[in-house]
Design a protein around this motif. Structure first.
Motif, short mmCIF file in Angstrom:
data_model
loop_
_atom_site.label_atom_id
_atom_site.label_comp_id
_atom_site.label_asym_id
_atom_site.label_seq_id
_atom_site.Cartn_x
_atom_site.Cartn_y
_atom_site.Cartn_z
N LYS A 76 18.56 26.43 -13.65
CA LYS A 76 18.98 27.45 -14.63
C LYS A 76 18.03 28.64 -14.63
O LYS A 76 18.45 29.76 -14.92
N LYS A 77 16.74 28.41 -14.37
CA LYS A 77 15.76 29.49 -14.40
C LYS A 77 14.58 29.10 -13.51
O LYS A 77 14.22 27.94 -13.43
N ILE A 78 14.01 30.13 -12.85
CA ILE A 78 12.84 29.93 -12.00
C ILE A 78 11.78 30.95 -12.38
O ILE A 78 12.08 32.13 -12.55
N PHE A 111 10.59 25.43 -12.67
CA PHE A 111 12.05 25.41 -12.57
C PHE A 111 12.60 24.74 -13.83
O PHE A 111 12.12 23.68 -14.21
N VAL A 112 13.60 25.36 -14.44
CA VAL A 112 14.33 24.71 -15.52
C VAL A 112 15.63 24.21 -14.90
O VAL A 112 16.40 24.99 -14.33
N ILE A 113 15.84 22.90 -15.00
CA ILE A 113 17.02 22.27 -14.43
C ILE A 113 17.88 21.75 -15.58
O ILE A 113 17.41 21.01 -16.43
N GLU A 121 6.34 31.22 -22.61
CA GLU A 121 7.49 31.77 -21.88
C GLU A 121 8.59 30.72 -21.69
O GLU A 121 9.76 31.01 -21.91
N VAL A 122 8.18 29.53 -21.30
CA VAL A 122 9.14 28.47 -21.07
C VAL A 122 9.82 28.07 -22.37
O VAL A 122 11.04 27.92 -22.43
N LYS A 181 1.26 32.20 -14.90
CA LYS A 181 -0.08 32.40 -15.47
C LYS A 181 -0.24 31.33 -16.54
O LYS A 181 0.42 31.38 -17.58
N PRO A 182 -1.09 30.33 -16.30
CA PRO A 182 -1.18 29.17 -17.21
C PRO A 182 -1.40 29.54 -18.67
O PRO A 182 -0.86 28.89 -19.56
N GLU A 183 -2.15 30.60 -18.95
CA GLU A 183 -2.47 30.94 -20.34
C GLU A 183 -1.23 31.33 -21.13
O GLU A 183 -1.16 31.12 -22.34
N GLU A 184 -0.25 31.93 -20.46
CA GLU A 184 0.93 32.47 -21.15
C GLU A 184 2.20 31.66 -20.91
O GLU A 184 3.20 31.84 -21.61
#
Length: 86
Positions: free
Chosen positions: A67-69, A58-60, A81-82, A74-77
């Protein structure tokens, strides 16, 4: 940035040290935060259904609003992404 899991602070410290995490981890041993964010889901293993914690991000924002969930991770990627979303 924070990480939250239901692990004990001692387990989290070992994990943080092993992977050199540059952020704090919070222990949610009573799973109140997990329940509040809806990350406890039905999972299955060997045909058996059980409740478990789903790995989510979660981006708070500064205003305290989500703001985004990312409902699946997938831990590798995921770090890329974040970072791209931020």
């Amino acid at each position: 940035m924070l990480g939250i899991s239901a692990d004990s602070p001692e387990k989290q410290k070992k994990f943080q040290d092993k992977y050199h995490l540059p952020y704090s981890l919070l222990a949610d041993t009573d799973k109140k935060i997990c329940q509040a964010f809806g990350v406890i889901k039905d999972k299955s293993m060997y045909g058996r259904i059980f409740k478990g914690i789903s790995r989510m991000t979660f981006v708070i924002g500064p205003d305290g609003k989500i703001k985004k969930i990312w409902p699946t991770v997938k831990p590798e990627e995921h770090a890329a992404e974040v970072l791209a979303a931020l």
